[in-house]
Design an enzyme around this catalytic site. Structure first.
Site, PDB file in Angstrom:
ATOM      1  N   ASP A  83       0.856  -1.176   0.000  1.00  0.00           N
ATOM      2  CA  ASP A  83       0.000   0.000   0.000  1.00  0.00           C
ATOM      3  C   ASP A  83       0.906   1.243   0.000  1.00  0.00           C
ATOM      4  O   ASP A  83       1.726   1.406   0.914  1.00  0.00           O
ATOM      5  CB  ASP A  83      -0.847  -0.054   1.279  1.00  0.00           C
ATOM      6  CG  ASP A  83      -1.826   1.097   1.394  1.00  0.00           C
ATOM      7  OD1 ASP A  83      -1.622   2.140   0.733  1.00  0.00           O
ATOM      8  OD2 ASP A  83      -2.780   0.965   2.171  1.00  0.00           O
ATOM      9  N   ILE A  84       0.742   2.093  -0.973  1.00  0.00           N
ATOM     10  CA  ILE A  84       1.645   3.246  -1.110  1.00  0.00           C
ATOM     11  C   ILE A  84       1.540   4.200   0.087  1.00  0.00           C
ATOM     12  O   ILE A  84       2.496   4.889   0.416  1.00  0.00           O
ATOM     13  CB  ILE A  84       1.405   3.973  -2.459  1.00  0.00           C
ATOM     14  CG1 ILE A  84       2.634   4.807  -2.837  1.00  0.00           C
ATOM     15  CG2 ILE A  84       0.123   4.809  -2.437  1.00  0.00           C
ATOM     16  CD1 ILE A  84       2.658   5.252  -4.283  1.00  0.00           C
ATOM     17  N   ASN A 110      -6.987  12.710 -10.206  1.00  0.00           N
ATOM     18  CA  ASN A 110      -7.735  13.085 -11.404  1.00  0.00           C
ATOM     19  C   ASN A 110      -7.637  14.601 -11.551  1.00  0.00           C
ATOM     20  O   ASN A 110      -7.145  15.290 -10.654  1.00  0.00           O
ATOM     21  CB  ASN A 110      -9.182  12.579 -11.361  1.00  0.00           C
ATOM     22  CG  ASN A 110      -9.932  13.116 -10.168  1.00  0.00           C
ATOM     23  OD1 ASN A 110      -9.971  14.328  -9.950  1.00  0.00           O
ATOM     24  ND2 ASN A 110     -10.509  12.232  -9.370  1.00  0.00           N
ATOM     25  N   VAL A 166      -5.855   4.794  -5.472  1.00  0.00           N
ATOM     26  CA  VAL A 166      -4.732   5.385  -4.742  1.00  0.00           C
ATOM     27  C   VAL A 166      -5.120   6.745  -4.167  1.00  0.00           C
ATOM     28  O   VAL A 166      -4.785   7.083  -3.024  1.00  0.00           O
ATOM     29  CB  VAL A 166      -3.526   5.598  -5.688  1.00  0.00           C
ATOM     30  CG1 VAL A 166      -2.371   6.231  -4.958  1.00  0.00           C
ATOM     31  CG2 VAL A 166      -3.083   4.298  -6.299  1.00  0.00           C
ATOM     32  N   ASP A 167      -5.802   7.514  -4.977  1.00  0.00           N
ATOM     33  CA  ASP A 167      -6.220   8.861  -4.596  1.00  0.00           C
ATOM     34  C   ASP A 167      -7.036   8.830  -3.300  1.00  0.00           C
ATOM     35  O   ASP A 167      -6.748   9.568  -2.338  1.00  0.00           O
ATOM     36  CB  ASP A 167      -7.071   9.418  -5.751  1.00  0.00           C
ATOM     37  CG  ASP A 167      -7.145  10.922  -5.766  1.00  0.00           C
ATOM     38  OD1 ASP A 167      -6.446  11.568  -4.970  1.00  0.00           O
ATOM     39  OD2 ASP A 167      -7.906  11.464  -6.589  1.00  0.00           O
ATOM     40  N   SER A 225      -2.559   5.076 -13.935  1.00  0.00           N
ATOM     41  CA  SER A 225      -3.544   4.768 -14.994  1.00  0.00           C
ATOM     42  C   SER A 225      -3.967   3.303 -15.088  1.00  0.00           C
ATOM     43  O   SER A 225      -4.857   2.975 -15.879  1.00  0.00           O
ATOM     44  CB  SER A 225      -3.070   5.211 -16.393  1.00  0.00           C
ATOM     45  OG  SER A 225      -3.125   6.614 -16.515  1.00  0.00           O
ATOM     46  N   THR A 226      -3.348   2.411 -14.291  1.00  0.00           N
ATOM     47  CA  THR A 226      -3.652   0.981 -14.477  1.00  0.00           C
ATOM     48  C   THR A 226      -4.841   0.491 -13.643  1.00  0.00           C
ATOM     49  O   THR A 226      -5.143  -0.694 -13.636  1.00  0.00           O
ATOM     50  CB  THR A 226      -2.438   0.090 -14.133  1.00  0.00           C
ATOM     51  OG1 THR A 226      -2.156   0.205 -12.732  1.00  0.00           O
ATOM     52  CG2 THR A 226      -1.208   0.490 -14.941  1.00  0.00           C
ATOM     53  N   GLY A 227      -5.508   1.402 -12.952  1.00  0.00           N
ATOM     54  CA  GLY A 227      -6.675   1.019 -12.166  1.00  0.00           C
ATOM     55  C   GLY A 227      -7.946   1.409 -12.892  1.00  0.00           C
ATOM     56  O   GLY A 227      -8.262   0.890 -13.966  1.00  0.00           O
ATOM     57  N   TYR A 281      -8.562   3.866 -14.644  1.00  0.00           N
ATOM     58  CA  TYR A 281      -8.324   4.418 -15.983  1.00  0.00           C
ATOM     59  C   TYR A 281      -7.998   3.355 -17.031  1.00  0.00           C
ATOM     60  O   TYR A 281      -7.843   3.681 -18.223  1.00  0.00           O
ATOM     61  CB  TYR A 281      -7.239   5.502 -15.942  1.00  0.00           C
ATOM     62  CG  TYR A 281      -7.726   6.834 -15.390  1.00  0.00           C
ATOM     63  CD1 TYR A 281      -9.049   6.997 -14.957  1.00  0.00           C
ATOM     64  CD2 TYR A 281      -6.886   7.933 -15.300  1.00  0.00           C
ATOM     65  CE1 TYR A 281      -9.497   8.211 -14.450  1.00  0.00           C
ATOM     66  CE2 TYR A 281      -7.329   9.156 -14.797  1.00  0.00           C
ATOM     67  CZ  TYR A 281      -8.637   9.291 -14.367  1.00  0.00           C
ATOM     68  OH  TYR A 281      -9.077  10.495 -13.875  1.00  0.00           O
TER      69      TYR A 281
END
Ligand code: ADP
Length: 170
Positions: free
Chosen positions: A10-11, A24, A33-34, A122-124, A126
């Site tokens: 987890d970042i 976004n 993540v956001d 972008s890999t989630g 998006y």
């Protein structure tokens, strides 16, 4: 030389100078993540994002750009927000995804951040295919002209970790 490392996790749990957020354009929060960054970092980050919207970023942050705020309660000095492109089959948006990594490192250099954690932008939600997202991330960081000493890719699950590990070590 920038060292590149990979961790699965987890970042928001990383101890680094700067944590990169896959934000976004609104800068006002979202999922993935956001959502996790705002949840764990606390309201200070959103306050800083609102201040950006009220000043230089009235229309929000453009795709491929990056901007820093406080990291609130996270174990980091800054969050660098970048906006990845939405995956498209009709249009090649790879340059914009590469720009996210390059611009985030440019902002990190401006701040004097030596260690930077990135998610797989972008890999989630998006929809960018993981393997291609990993290729662009790793190639762009490898080729970047930056003083950042360590770039740590923090991959949320085993599949994402394997995509990056296959590219980095394979
Ligand atoms: P985007 O909208 O740019 O696709 P997402 O946040 O939806 O951003 O997803 C980007 C990547 O981050 C995905 O691979 C997702 O699995 C991963 N992810 C989601 N939450 C976390 C987290 N807390 N730490 C690290 N990676 C995460």
């Amino acid at each position: 030389m920038t060292a590149v490392s990979l961790v699965q996790g987890d970042i928001t749990r990383q101890s680094v100078d700067a944590i990169v957020n896959a934000a976004n354009s609104s800068l006002l929060g979202g999922g993935g993540v956001d959502g996790a960054i705002h949840r764990h970092g606390g309201p200070e980050i959103l306050d800083a994002c609102r201040a950006l919207r009220a000043s230089h970023y009235g229309k929000g942050l453009a795709v491929g750009q990056a901007v820093a705020t406080t990291a609130g309660r996270l174990d980091a000095r800054w969050v660098i927000h970048t906006v990845g492109p939405v995956w498209s089959v009709e249009e090649d948006r790879s340059a914009r995804l590469a720009s996210c990594y390059r611009e985030s490192l440019r902002v990190a250099d401006e701040l004097g951040a030596a260690t930077v954690a990135f998610p797989a932008v972008s890999t989630g939600v998006y929809g960018w295919p993981l393997d291609d997202g990993a290729r662009i991330a790793l190639e762009t960081v490898r080729d970047a002209d930056t003083a950042v000493a360590e770039v740590r890719f923090v991959l949320f699950d085993e599949t994402a970790y394997a995509a990056f590990a296959g590219r980095l070590h394979g």
